[in-house]
Structure formats: C-alpha cells, structure tokens
Write a protein that holds these residues in place. Structure first.
Motif, PDB file in Angstrom:
ATOM      1  N   UNK A 232      41.037  41.675  49.865  1.00  0.00           N
ATOM      2  CA  UNK A 232      41.018  41.848  48.287  1.00  0.00           C
ATOM      3  C   UNK A 232      42.241  40.955  48.070  1.00  0.00           C
ATOM      4  N   UNK A 233      41.742  40.130  46.987  1.00  0.00           N
ATOM      5  CA  UNK A 233      42.810  39.038  46.243  1.00  0.00           C
ATOM      6  C   UNK A 233      43.093  39.493  44.855  1.00  0.00           C
ATOM      7  N   UNK A 234      44.253  39.365  44.539  1.00  0.00           N
ATOM      8  CA  UNK A 234      44.789  39.691  43.359  1.00  0.00           C
ATOM      9  C   UNK A 234      45.273  38.212  42.831  1.00  0.00           C
TER      10      UNK A 234
ATOM     11  N   UNK B   4      37.205  43.543  31.606  1.00  0.00           N
ATOM     12  CA  UNK B   4      35.689  42.910  31.783  1.00  0.00           C
ATOM     13  C   UNK B   4      35.184  43.367  32.982  1.00  0.00           C
ATOM     14  N   UNK B   5      33.933  44.083  32.668  1.00  0.00           N
ATOM     15  CA  UNK B   5      32.846  44.208  33.768  1.00  0.00           C
ATOM     16  C   UNK B   5      31.755  43.463  33.863  1.00  0.00           C
TER      17      UNK B   5
ATOM     18  N   UNK C  85      34.337  41.734  41.354  1.00  0.00           N
ATOM     19  CA  UNK C  85      35.356  41.336  40.584  1.00  0.00           C
ATOM     20  C   UNK C  85      35.676  42.142  39.628  1.00  0.00           C
ATOM     21  N   UNK C  86      36.958  42.390  39.282  1.00  0.00           N
ATOM     22  CA  UNK C  86      37.567  43.304  38.310  1.00  0.00           C
ATOM     23  C   UNK C  86      38.531  42.384  37.402  1.00  0.00           C
TER      24      UNK C  86
ATOM     25  N   UNK D 251      41.171  41.108  40.177  1.00  0.00           N
ATOM     26  CA  UNK D 251      41.168  41.642  41.406  1.00  0.00           C
ATOM     27  C   UNK D 251      39.602  41.573  42.104  1.00  0.00           C
ATOM     28  N   UNK D 252      39.754  41.687  43.518  1.00  0.00           N
ATOM     29  CA  UNK D 252      38.414  41.650  44.217  1.00  0.00           C
ATOM     30  C   UNK D 252      38.319  40.435  45.112  1.00  0.00           C
TER      31      UNK D 252
END
Length: 174
Positions: free
Chosen positions: A17-19, A96-97, A102-103, A126-127
């Motif tokens: 997971x990358x932020x 945003x969805x 991805x978040x 995030x994601x």
C-alpha cells in the motif's frame, strides 16, 4: 521534491500500500465568499484542470453524503465523487471513487490571510495503484488551486464591470 511529497510504503502480508500526499496553495485577490462559491458550484467545473463535467444540477448545495458523477479530462472515464465533509465558507472534503486499487481524497480549503485569500487543494492517494495514477494526474493537479483562484478573480472582475454605476447623490451639492 521529497520534502513536499511524502511517500509511505506499507507491506502488509503480500499487499503493498502506497500513500501519496500533496497540498497546493494559491493566494488570490478574490474574497473568501467568491472562492467558496466556485468550490461549491459542482455543476460548473469549467475551471477545473482534471474534470470536464458533472451530473449535478445548477444550484445544488453540496452536503455530506452527496454522490455524483464526473467525467475526467484524461479520458471519457466517468468517476463517482462522494462528498464527505462540508464546513461552509472554509472546507469541503470529497472522496473520489474511480477504480479498485486506488482511494483518493481531495480537500479544498479557503481562508482569509493578510496577503489575500488563500485557497488550498490537498490530494491524498492510497492504494497499490497510487504511483501510476499520481504520475497521470500530477501535472494537472498542480494547477487546480491556481485555476480556482483565477476563475474566482475573473468572476469577481466581470461582476464589478457589469454592475450598474451608482447615481451621484446631489443631496449635498451646493
């Protein structure tokens, strides 16, 4: 660049997971109210470098829980946007969805300062797809705060130029 953009990579089992977090600020000569009206007018996103159009009717005031669709300038991909929080005249937070993996959270803030009105645009991704998405949206995301300030200033200037000029009050004219 690394000081401005924080990258945190977490390893949870087999998932990465990358932020990515970035905030852009711009000082404007427009008032807080004029900038806020541009932020909450979700029907008119002509100034927005990332969005082309939305399905929000004119005059709808964003409230927490509102979900609407928007089309991006990156392609004809419709995305859903969820309004999380709204503090009138100060801050609006949306999520945003777009696609799984991805978040994205976007926060618009408007505040009055000594130098003018400060508008900030914060993006948090995030994601595991966030590095790829960030490489696509970064050039346009960097222009959102400046485009918002310019649109509010232009709207304020056109409103001033179209206002009828006051009649001279001849009450104390001798």
């Amino acid at each position: 660049m690394l000081g401005c953009l924080s990258k945190i990579i977490h390893h949870r089992g087999r998932r990465f997971q990358c932020s990515l977090v970035r905030t852009y600020r711009e000082i404007s000569s427009a008032s807080v109210d004029e900038l806020w009206q541009k932020v909450v007018n979700l029907a008119d996103v002509s100034w927005h470098p990332l969005l082309t159009s939305t399905n929000v009717p004119n005059g709808l005031i964003p409230k927490p829980g509102l979900i609407f669709q928007a089309v991006t300038r990156l392609g004809p991909i419709p995305i859903r946007i969820f309004v999380e929080r709204v503090h009138p005249g100060e801050m609006m937070s949306v999520r945003v969805l777009s696609i799984p993996g991805i978040e994205e959270r976007v926060i618009y803030r408007v505040e009055s300062t000594v130098c003018g009105t400060c508008v900030s645009y914060s993006v948090t991704l995030n994601g595991w797809l966030s590095p790829l998405i960030w490489s696509l949206i970064r050039p346009r995301a960097a222009k959102v705060a400046a485009a918002l300030a310019a649109a509010a200033e232009q709207a304020a200037n056109t409103a001033l130029s179209t206002e009828p000029k006051p009649l001279n009050d001849r009450c104390f004219d001798f």
